[in-house]
Design an enzyme around this catalytic site. Sequence first.
Site, mmCIF file in Angstrom:
data_model
loop_
_atom_site.group_PDB
_atom_site.id
_atom_site.type_symbol
_atom_site.label_atom_id
_atom_site.label_comp_id
_atom_site.label_asym_id
_atom_site.label_seq_id
_atom_site.Cartn_x
_atom_site.Cartn_y
_atom_site.Cartn_z
ATOM 1 N N LYS A 176 0.840 -1.178 0.000
ATOM 2 C CA LYS A 176 0.000 0.000 0.000
ATOM 3 C C LYS A 176 0.887 1.243 0.000
ATOM 4 C CE LYS A 176 -1.956 1.575 3.974
ATOM 5 N NZ LYS A 176 -1.131 2.322 4.933
ATOM 6 N N HIS A 206 -1.324 -5.508 5.435
ATOM 7 C CA HIS A 206 -0.662 -6.292 6.480
ATOM 8 C C HIS A 206 -1.594 -6.637 7.647
ATOM 9 C CE1 HIS A 206 -0.082 -2.509 8.690
ATOM 10 N NE2 HIS A 206 0.129 -3.262 9.743
ATOM 11 N N LYS A 210 -2.311 -10.507 10.472
ATOM 12 C CA LYS A 210 -2.475 -10.627 11.929
ATOM 13 C C LYS A 210 -3.382 -11.816 12.233
ATOM 14 C CE LYS A 210 -2.219 -5.586 12.545
ATOM 15 N NZ LYS A 210 -0.910 -5.352 13.086
ATOM 16 N N GLU A 244 -3.441 4.615 17.885
ATOM 17 C CA GLU A 244 -1.986 4.406 17.955
ATOM 18 C C GLU A 244 -1.356 5.403 18.905
ATOM 19 O OE1 GLU A 244 -0.170 3.015 14.091
ATOM 20 O OE2 GLU A 244 -1.546 4.536 13.381
ATOM 21 N N ASP A 263 -4.664 6.502 4.917
ATOM 22 C CA ASP A 263 -3.648 5.610 5.464
ATOM 23 C C ASP A 263 -4.268 4.364 6.108
ATOM 24 O OD1 ASP A 263 -0.988 4.950 6.124
ATOM 25 O OD2 ASP A 263 -1.163 5.816 8.122
ATOM 26 N N HIS A 268 -6.980 -1.012 6.092
ATOM 27 C CA HIS A 268 -6.954 -1.772 7.349
ATOM 28 C C HIS A 268 -8.321 -1.836 8.056
ATOM 29 C CE1 HIS A 268 -2.836 -1.584 6.484
ATOM 30 N NE2 HIS A 268 -2.504 -0.521 7.164
ATOM 31 N N LYS A 368 -3.400 8.954 15.310
ATOM 32 C CA LYS A 368 -2.011 8.922 15.785
ATOM 33 C C LYS A 368 -1.942 9.625 17.134
ATOM 34 C CE LYS A 368 -0.094 7.352 11.943
ATOM 35 N NZ LYS A 368 0.396 5.978 11.935
HETATM 36 C C1 BG6 Z 1 0.413 1.285 8.197
HETATM 37 C C2 BG6 Z 1 0.226 2.777 8.244
HETATM 38 O O1 BG6 Z 1 -0.161 0.759 7.033
HETATM 39 O O2 BG6 Z 1 -0.211 0.698 9.337
HETATM 40 C C3 BG6 Z 1 0.820 3.326 9.522
HETATM 41 O O3 BG6 Z 1 0.841 3.376 7.115
HETATM 42 C C4 BG6 Z 1 0.241 2.640 10.719
HETATM 43 O O4 BG6 Z 1 0.608 4.730 9.597
HETATM 44 C C5 BG6 Z 1 0.334 1.124 10.572
HETATM 45 O O5 BG6 Z 1 0.971 3.056 11.866
HETATM 46 C C6 BG6 Z 1 -0.427 0.426 11.676
HETATM 47 O O6 BG6 Z 1 -0.135 -0.927 11.660
HETATM 48 P P1 BG6 Z 1 -0.007 -1.787 12.995
HETATM 49 O O7 BG6 Z 1 0.257 -3.168 12.522
HETATM 50 O O8 BG6 Z 1 1.107 -1.179 13.779
HETATM 51 O O9 BG6 Z 1 -1.320 -1.624 13.692
#
Ligand code: BG6
Length: 519
Positions: A176, A206, A210, A244, A263, A268, A368
């Site tokens: 991505k 990704h 998980k 986050e 993002d 996600h 964030k």
């Molecule tokens: C990424 C984003 O795809 O996923 C990031 O670009 C984000 O900004 C991250 O922090 C979050 O992934 P995870 O696995 O840490 O929850």
Amino acid sequence: MTRESDAAAVAGDSAMVAPPCAMVIFGAAGDLTKRLVVPSLYDLVRAKRLPEQFRLVGVDLAAKTAAEWSQGLSEMMNQFVVQGGGEFHVDQLDQAAWHWLTDRMTYLQGDLNDPGTYRRLGDHLAELDKKAGTAGNYLFYLAVADRFFSVAVSGLGAAGLANEQQGQWRRVVIEKPFGHDLASARALNADILKTLSESQIYRIDHFLGKETVQNVMALRFANGLFEPIWNRDHIDHIQITAAETVGIERRGKFYETTGALRDMVPNHLFQLLAMTAMEPPISFDADAVRVKKAEVIQAIRPMSEAEALQNAVRAQYAAGAVLGKPANAYRQEPDVAPDSATETFMACKLNVDNWRWAGVPFYLRTGKYMTRRLTEIAIRFHQAPFTLFRGTDVERLHPNWMILRIQPEEGIALQFAAKRPGPTVMLDSVSMNFAYKDHFNLAPSTGYETLIYDCMIGDATLFQRADNIEAGWQAVQPILDAWANNPLQNFPNYAAGSNGPTAADELLARDGRVWRPLD
Ligand code: BG6
């Protein structure tokens, strides 16, 4: 979908070894390669999933030898061991496994804009086929900025590297961001599909690596208990949170043109939504699963501009303190404009207009620099009728929640009311908790191991098909447009280290609901 027991993996079951192949990483000197791709390959070596004939080819602009490339990676791996950090955690590096991998590394300096790069790569791969037995099977991993996706795919095509013949496979992993809106995602799909067939394209999200995300399907469809109540007759609403505690981490340039919505949401958070809301597929076959996921995202009700402005909240962090440490405002971050209008938090209310979910709002939020790191799917069931408790000391009934904890503290909790022991009728909210760590011995993982291995064995279940990607963008496009047409004046509007802006609370308050607490 391939899910085998860890015990079998450690024993090195030969049925689980990937077929002979060469993996080519474009962007071999980049961050993603170091933090995730190479550590995942190391984990796959440890789990004995890679074949003897495996070879890893790094391609990047910088002139270096294979020895220099692998030396740099070794230093980084050792640093992970000493300092921790990143997604890869091990106490000690298994030197034999690491050398197994470094012995198989080669490096090619090349510019992705130069057709000569792909010709030289082709010659190199042909040589590996002969010398190492990689059998003409190639996995190209595009760990590069998105502007190179099309260029690299057409470069591979022009050099004949995308042709599958005589049982050989050629697959391309695309990271991505896949587009930055619906039009660009469609254009990118159309472009790469000129060279590759859909079955050769592995668009990574990704979150699907998980275990807790994959488990949502198991929870729903491997149990007789939940599915009968998994609908609007029993569910009041659903909250999906990805909070986050990290900021934008030196990614100002990328983040300025991206923002929290692009993002995190069409990719996600929509994966979480799709896993939670999809209809049961008839098998684990990649297309059977992906068709159901696309359908549910396509069922998200389109919004007018006025609705989008009402149902979506954007915010940007001001200075504050996160986990006890001072944090700068977003506008003070490197590569960020002092008057930036990019959102670092977003929340929205979506309606999934199908028979299962009509009338059940899905509230999504991500940000964030929030007070706590927490990714969860929270399912709120309808309130029980109160009549029975009239005339008792019970003032109100506690709601039932089912919480799918994606990370950290992976697990599932079910909250319900119980009678407090004693002569009068009093209720308390109690919780039944399942924690993964109490039941399973999870091997260390970055989350990419399964995904990379699945590419090698040709299982696309955990990857996004073109229609999944486009459905995601289509659903968020009204918000993107509404925000672009109506710039907001009140940034920054939440303190770093807080629960987000008050506007996000108001979004739920309008419906008589509240977010689950983050802290
Ligand atoms: C990424 C984003 O795809 O996923 C990031 O670009 C984000 O900004 C991250 O922090 C979050 O992934 P995870 O696995 O840490 O929850």
